[in-house]
Every structure is written in structure tokens, then in C-alpha cells.
Design a protein around this motif. Structure first.
Motif, PDB file in Angstrom:
ATOM      1  N   MET A   1      -2.744   1.615   3.126  1.00 25.33           N
ATOM      2  CA  MET A   1      -1.499   2.130   2.526  1.00 25.33           C
ATOM      3  C   MET A   1      -1.661   2.235   1.018  1.00 25.33           C
ATOM      4  SD  MET A   1       0.876   2.346   5.040  1.00 25.33           S
ATOM      5  CE  MET A   1       1.048   1.729   6.710  1.00 25.33           C
ATOM      6  N   ASN A   2      -2.664   2.973   0.594  1.00 22.12           N
ATOM      7  CA  ASN A   2      -2.929   3.086  -0.844  1.00 22.12           C
ATOM      8  C   ASN A   2      -2.334   4.342  -1.455  1.00 22.12           C
ATOM      9  OD1 ASN A   2      -4.351   0.671  -1.066  1.00 22.12           O
ATOM     10  ND2 ASN A   2      -6.159   1.637  -0.192  1.00 22.12           N
ATOM     11  N   GLU A   3      -1.536   5.025  -0.655  1.00 17.84           N
ATOM     12  CA  GLU A   3      -0.948   6.243  -1.186  1.00 17.84           C
ATOM     13  C   GLU A   3      -0.026   5.916  -2.362  1.00 17.84           C
ATOM     14  OE1 GLU A   3      -0.495   5.076   1.875  1.00 17.84           O
ATOM     15  OE2 GLU A   3      -1.458   6.469   3.271  1.00 17.84           O
TER      16      GLU A   3
ATOM     17  N   ASP B   1       2.222  -0.108  -1.017  1.00 19.95           N
ATOM     18  CA  ASP B   1       2.428  -1.526  -0.704  1.00 19.95           C
ATOM     19  C   ASP B   1       2.824  -2.324  -1.946  1.00 19.95           C
ATOM     20  OD1 ASP B   1      -0.115  -1.351  -1.694  1.00 19.95           O
ATOM     21  OD2 ASP B   1      -1.093  -2.289   0.034  1.00 19.95           O
ATOM     22  N   TRP B   2       2.417  -1.863  -3.131  1.00 18.55           N
ATOM     23  CA  TRP B   2       2.868  -2.515  -4.372  1.00 18.55           C
ATOM     24  C   TRP B   2       4.376  -2.301  -4.542  1.00 18.55           C
ATOM     25  CZ3 TRP B   2       5.564  -1.724  -8.769  1.00 18.55           C
ATOM     26  CH2 TRP B   2       5.402  -2.650  -9.802  1.00 18.55           C
ATOM     27  N   LEU B   3       4.830  -1.080  -4.330  1.00 18.59           N
ATOM     28  CA  LEU B   3       6.264  -0.780  -4.481  1.00 18.59           C
ATOM     29  C   LEU B   3       7.094  -1.624  -3.523  1.00 18.59           C
ATOM     30  CD1 LEU B   3       6.012   3.099  -4.778  1.00 18.59           C
ATOM     31  CD2 LEU B   3       6.688   1.529  -6.611  1.00 18.59           C
TER      32      LEU B   3
ATOM     33  N   MET C   1      13.269  -4.055   5.374  1.00 16.70           N
ATOM     34  CA  MET C   1      12.455  -5.085   4.736  1.00 16.70           C
ATOM     35  C   MET C   1      11.099  -5.153   5.441  1.00 16.70           C
ATOM     36  SD  MET C   1      14.254  -6.334   2.276  1.00 16.70           S
ATOM     37  CE  MET C   1      13.457  -7.908   1.889  1.00 16.70           C
ATOM     38  N   THR C   2      10.085  -5.586   4.704  1.00 17.20           N
ATOM     39  CA  THR C   2       8.743  -5.732   5.269  1.00 17.20           C
ATOM     40  C   THR C   2       8.377  -7.212   5.263  1.00 17.20           C
ATOM     41  OG1 THR C   2       7.436  -5.730   3.249  1.00 17.20           O
ATOM     42  CG2 THR C   2       8.187  -3.589   4.062  1.00 17.20           C
TER      43      THR C   2
END
Ligand code: MN3
Length: 208
Positions: A1-3, A59-61, A155-156
Motif C-alpha cells: 500500500m505504497n500508493e 498507510d502513513w495517512l 478505522m484500521t
């Protein structure tokens, strides 16, 4: 998920009808083409005025949304979560029929669960227990043990330092057209199209 921005929808690796009879084509078309697309559009619109956030991976966001300026916190958490959770969900399904864990992943799970049936029963039970909209997850914790958890809304598990392997979307939009209010029936059908080879690849990628 590096987009990162500007986010685009990912074509499904199977047709909208590819998961029938378990998940129907109309549900898949709306879920992927409308619901997910809506999260993508909203996330892009939120990030458009903020160049410094446009190189941040998805994934950072998701993980750090709550460190952002006040006006962005909740909408970025909701919409980045919506994009992340759906990319994750659609990727783990396949039209190759039922499958089970194999190789090192299978051996690992056997240390924690007496049988694969017990793992799936626990995951199904968690998915059934979600009140309202949300997800059930199989994830790995910092002690490298598997956990089954639920998250509300979009939420994740990343904010809890749990690395996800699989998620069951139990928002009604994921099943209502075919299963109506029968969430348990949809969950049973999710297991018919969940691809444990793909889930195992996620597991393998965690240790690299
Ligand atoms: Mn959904």
C-alpha cells in the motif's frame, strides 16, 4: 500500500461477476465502482490543497491522520481508511474458489489455533459481533502473534500497531443486495472467496 496522491482505483483482478454465487456482481460493481471510488475522490479532494501531504503513502495517512491539522484529522482518517480497507478487501478475494493456508503460514497458524476451522469460526464470530458498520480482522501483533479484532466504521488496525492479514467488510453495502439482513450468510460466503494464498503472501511479506 505504497500508493500516494493522486489516488486511483485499482482494477479488480477478477470480473464483477467473478465471485458469484457468493458475492453478486451488482454488489461488487457498486462496492468497487461507487463506494470505494467515493472514498478515493474525497481523499484526493482533501489532499489537493496540501502539497506536503501529497507524497505520503496511504498507510502513513491512515496511521498518522490524527497528527494532522484539526480540520483534516477526522476526514483524512475516514477517507484514507475507506480507501485502505477496500484496497485490502478486494485484493484478498479471488475467483479461484476456496483455499486454505499452506506452507510456513499454515505451520505458524497451527501453533495458535488447533484447527483452521477454529480460526475461521473465531473470525466469523468477530465479524458477526460488529455493531453497525465496520470490519473484522485477522492481524499480527508486536509479539508476532495472531489476533482477531474488530474496528468500527473505516478505522484500521494500523493505529493499534497491528499488521493486518485479512479483513471482512461488514458494512451493509458489502452484502445487503444479495443477503439482505443475513450478515452470517454473507460471512460464510466471504470464506468461499477469501484467498488464503494471498493472505499468506501478506504474512510472508511481514518478515522480510
Ligand atoms: Mn465497503
Amino acid at each position: 500500500m505504497n500508493e500516494s496522491y493522486k489516488f486511483e482505483n485499482i482494477p479488480l483482478p477478477y470480473g464483477y461477476n467473478g465471485l458469484e454465487p457468493y458475492i453478486d456482481g451488482k454488489t461488487m460493481e457498486l462496492h468497487h465502482g461507487k463506494h470505494l471510488q467515493n472514498y478515493i475522490n474525497k481523499l484526493n479532494a482533501l489532499l489537493e490543497p496540501y502539497p506536503y501531504l501529497q507524497n505520503k503513502p496511504l498507510d502513513w495517512l491512515v496511521k498518522y491522520a490524527y497528527t494532522l491539522p484539526e480540520a483534516l484529522k477526522i476526514p483524512v482518517a475516514q477517507n484514507a481508511g475507506g480507501v485502505y480497507n477496500h484496497f485490502f478487501y478486494f485484493e484478498e478475494l479471488s475467483d479461484n474458489g476456496n483455499s486454505e493456508p499452506a506452507g510456513e503460514f499454515k505451520e505458524y497458524l497451527e501453533k495458535y489455533y488447533p484447527s483452521f476451522a477454529e480460526l475461521t469460526a473465531n473470525l466469523a464470530s468477530a465479524a458477526l459481533s460488529v455493531f453497525g458498520s465496520g470490519y473484522a480482522w485477522l492481524a499480527i501483533n508486536r509479539r508476532k502473534a495472531p489476533v482477531i479484532v474488530t474496528t468500527p466504521n473505516q478505522m484500521t488496525t494500523l493505529t493499534e500497531d497491528l499488521y493486518p492479514l485479512a479483513n471482512i467488510d461488514v458494512w451493509e453495502h458489502a452484502y445487503y443486495l444479495k443477503h439482505y439482513n443475513d450478515r452470517a450468510g454473507y460471512i460464510a460466503d466471504w470464506f468461499k472467496v477469501a484467498d488464503w494464498r494471498i493472505i499468506g503472501e501478506r504474512f510472508n511479506a511481514l518478515w522480510q
